[in-house]
Write an enzyme that holds these catalytic residues in place. Structure first.
Site, PDB file in Angstrom:
ATOM      1  N   ASN A   9      12.555  41.507   4.121  1.00  0.00           N
ATOM      2  CA  ASN A   9      13.297  41.219   2.891  1.00  0.00           C
ATOM      3  C   ASN A   9      13.400  42.516   2.093  1.00  0.00           C
ATOM      4  O   ASN A   9      12.414  42.962   1.519  1.00  0.00           O
ATOM      5  CB  ASN A   9      12.537  40.137   2.103  1.00  0.00           C
ATOM      6  CG  ASN A   9      13.174  39.851   0.749  1.00  0.00           C
ATOM      7  OD1 ASN A   9      14.273  40.323   0.459  1.00  0.00           O
ATOM      8  ND2 ASN A   9      12.476  39.075  -0.070  1.00  0.00           N
ATOM      9  N   LYS A  11      14.950  43.039  -0.607  1.00  0.00           N
ATOM     10  CA  LYS A  11      15.071  42.811  -2.065  1.00  0.00           C
ATOM     11  C   LYS A  11      16.176  43.705  -2.631  1.00  0.00           C
ATOM     12  O   LYS A  11      17.155  43.979  -1.930  1.00  0.00           O
ATOM     13  CB  LYS A  11      13.710  43.020  -2.748  1.00  0.00           C
ATOM     14  CG  LYS A  11      12.602  42.210  -2.054  1.00  0.00           C
ATOM     15  CD  LYS A  11      11.326  42.124  -2.816  1.00  0.00           C
ATOM     16  CE  LYS A  11      10.314  41.311  -2.014  1.00  0.00           C
ATOM     17  NZ  LYS A  11       9.045  41.118  -2.712  1.00  0.00           N
ATOM     18  N   HIS A  94      12.641  32.183  -2.748  1.00  0.00           N
ATOM     19  CA  HIS A  94      11.671  33.270  -2.909  1.00  0.00           C
ATOM     20  C   HIS A  94      11.051  33.183  -4.306  1.00  0.00           C
ATOM     21  O   HIS A  94      11.729  32.809  -5.264  1.00  0.00           O
ATOM     22  CB  HIS A  94      12.359  34.624  -2.711  1.00  0.00           C
ATOM     23  CG  HIS A  94      11.380  35.746  -2.595  1.00  0.00           C
ATOM     24  ND1 HIS A  94      10.793  36.311  -3.700  1.00  0.00           N
ATOM     25  CD2 HIS A  94      10.845  36.351  -1.508  1.00  0.00           C
ATOM     26  CE1 HIS A  94       9.933  37.236  -3.275  1.00  0.00           C
ATOM     27  NE2 HIS A  94       9.954  37.290  -1.964  1.00  0.00           N
ATOM     28  N   GLU A  96      10.475  35.305  -6.448  1.00  0.00           N
ATOM     29  CA  GLU A  96      11.187  36.061  -7.494  1.00  0.00           C
ATOM     30  C   GLU A  96      12.394  35.285  -8.004  1.00  0.00           C
ATOM     31  O   GLU A  96      12.754  35.381  -9.180  1.00  0.00           O
ATOM     32  CB  GLU A  96      11.587  37.445  -6.929  1.00  0.00           C
ATOM     33  CG  GLU A  96      10.352  38.328  -6.773  1.00  0.00           C
ATOM     34  CD  GLU A  96      10.385  39.302  -5.606  1.00  0.00           C
ATOM     35  OE1 GLU A  96      11.476  39.601  -5.081  1.00  0.00           O
ATOM     36  OE2 GLU A  96       9.288  39.766  -5.209  1.00  0.00           O
ATOM     37  N   GLU A 166       4.294  32.486   0.916  1.00  0.00           N
ATOM     38  CA  GLU A 166       4.088  33.762   0.244  1.00  0.00           C
ATOM     39  C   GLU A 166       3.302  33.528  -1.042  1.00  0.00           C
ATOM     40  O   GLU A 166       3.885  33.162  -2.074  1.00  0.00           O
ATOM     41  CB  GLU A 166       5.440  34.395  -0.105  1.00  0.00           C
ATOM     42  CG  GLU A 166       6.307  34.709   1.084  1.00  0.00           C
ATOM     43  CD  GLU A 166       7.313  35.822   0.791  1.00  0.00           C
ATOM     44  OE1 GLU A 166       7.224  36.862   1.436  1.00  0.00           O
ATOM     45  OE2 GLU A 166       8.135  35.650  -0.118  1.00  0.00           O
ATOM     46  N   GLY A 172       3.796  42.249  -3.360  1.00  0.00           N
ATOM     47  CA  GLY A 172       3.969  43.559  -3.992  1.00  0.00           C
ATOM     48  C   GLY A 172       2.738  44.054  -4.735  1.00  0.00           C
ATOM     49  O   GLY A 172       2.819  45.011  -5.501  1.00  0.00           O
ATOM     50  N   SER A 212       2.236  41.605   0.802  1.00  0.00           N
ATOM     51  CA  SER A 212       1.458  42.815   1.110  1.00  0.00           C
ATOM     52  C   SER A 212       1.074  42.922   2.581  1.00  0.00           C
ATOM     53  O   SER A 212       0.021  43.468   2.914  1.00  0.00           O
ATOM     54  CB  SER A 212       0.219  42.916   0.203  1.00  0.00           C
ATOM     55  OG  SER A 212       0.627  43.007  -1.150  1.00  0.00           O
TER      56      SER A 212
HETATM   57  P1  13P Z   1       5.620  42.673  -0.144  1.00  0.00           P
HETATM   58  O1  13P Z   1       5.506  42.766   1.359  1.00  0.00           O
HETATM   59  O2  13P Z   1       6.245  43.905  -0.738  1.00  0.00           O
HETATM   60  O3  13P Z   1       4.368  42.251  -0.801  1.00  0.00           O
HETATM   61  O4  13P Z   1       6.693  41.504  -0.432  1.00  0.00           O
HETATM   62  C1  13P Z   1       6.580  40.305   0.233  1.00  0.00           C
HETATM   63  C2  13P Z   1       7.799  39.506  -0.027  1.00  0.00           C
HETATM   64  O5  13P Z   1       8.050  39.086  -1.138  1.00  0.00           O
HETATM   65  C3  13P Z   1       8.716  39.257   1.092  1.00  0.00           C
HETATM   66  O6  13P Z   1       9.677  38.312   0.767  1.00  0.00           O
END
Ligand code: 13P
Length: 249
Positions: A9, A11, A94, A96, A166, A172, A212
């Site tokens: 992803n 983003k 997601h 976010e 997740e 992150g 992560s």
């Molecule tokens: P990170 O791998 O940067 O923690 O993000 C995970 C994520 O949100 C994948 O959709």
């Protein structure tokens, strides 16, 4: 045997030119992979059609889609538009999108059903925030997200869905779930799918871990019986790191 998947992803990262380079590099390394995991990338909307021309074994996903079919919804991108750009998968729910854009379980259910009706394969995300985990509500939160988010899906529908667990506190942050924490929740999700659908659906469901995940921790996460791959954020922005995760199988 259920499918193993490693999905990247991206983003809101990469400009078009860099995104195209990254996609090319992922496609090239994918050809040399030492694993049978399916590799998916989810670039920003603006890159999808161009990236689609550069990949073949690597599959294409969008990061989101509209909940409506077409019409006066300024700024939205419909599932049909994604299909017309060569997209096969779409990330839905997601954390976010849930937290910054207020997408709730009902809306995500609507998006999931629409995406499925247009032939897309949803990568449906769920996950608890730290307070919910620490307060002991984690399983209730995930149950609610999946109960409502996957409501009214037929067995044929659900066979085209991938679930991504997740934990929001791991996204992150550099704080990864322990292999035991991941396995515990993935097993819970699989058991829940038995209740919501049936045993066959549950056994065939690909459940990804995200948060992560890096080359240094992927193999111990993927070694768990109910972890079928990863949804990767930061580490998907470097082709070598991303493919090192793929090769962790
Ligand atoms: P990170 O791998 O940067 O923690 O993000 C995970 C994520 O949100 C994948 O959709």
């Amino acid at each position: 045997m259920r499918k193993k998947i490693v999905a990247g992803n991206w983003k809101m990262n990469t400009l078009l030119k860099d995104g195209m380079e990254l996609a090319k590099a992922v496609e090239k390394l994918e050809k040399e992979k030492r694993s049978d995991a399916l590799v998916i990338i989810a670039p920003p909307y603006t890159h999808l059609s161009r990236v689609n021309d550069l990949i073949d074994s690597v599959k294409l996903s969008a990061q989101n889609c509209a909940s409506e079919e077409s019409g006066a919804y300024t700024g939205e991108v419909s599932p049909d538009m994604l299909v017309s750009a060569g997209v096969e998968y779409v990330i839905i729910g997601h954390s976010e999108r849930r937290s910054y854009y207020g997408e709730d379980n009902e809306l995500l259910n609507k998006k999931t059903k629409l995406a499925l009706s247009k032939g897309l394969k949803p990568i449906f995300c769920c996950g608890e925030v730290l307070e919910e985990r620490e307060g002991g509500a984690l399983f209730d939160v995930i149950r609610e997200q999946l109960n409502v988010g996957l409501a009214d899906l037929t067995k044929e529908d659900i066979s085209r869905v991938v679930i991504a667990y997740e934990p929001v506190w791991a996204i992150g942050t550099g704080v990864v779930a322990t292999p035991d924490q991941a396995q515990e929740m993935h097993k819970f999700i699989r058991d829940l799918l038995v209740d919501l659908f049936d045993k066959k659906v549950a056994e065939n469901m690909t459940i990804l871990y995200g948060g992560s995940c890096k080359p240094s921790n992927a193999s111990e996460l993927f070694a768990n019986p109910d972890v079928d791959g990863g949804l990767i954020g930061g580490a998907a922005l470097k082709a070598e790191d991303f493919l090192a995760i793929v090769n962790s199988y």
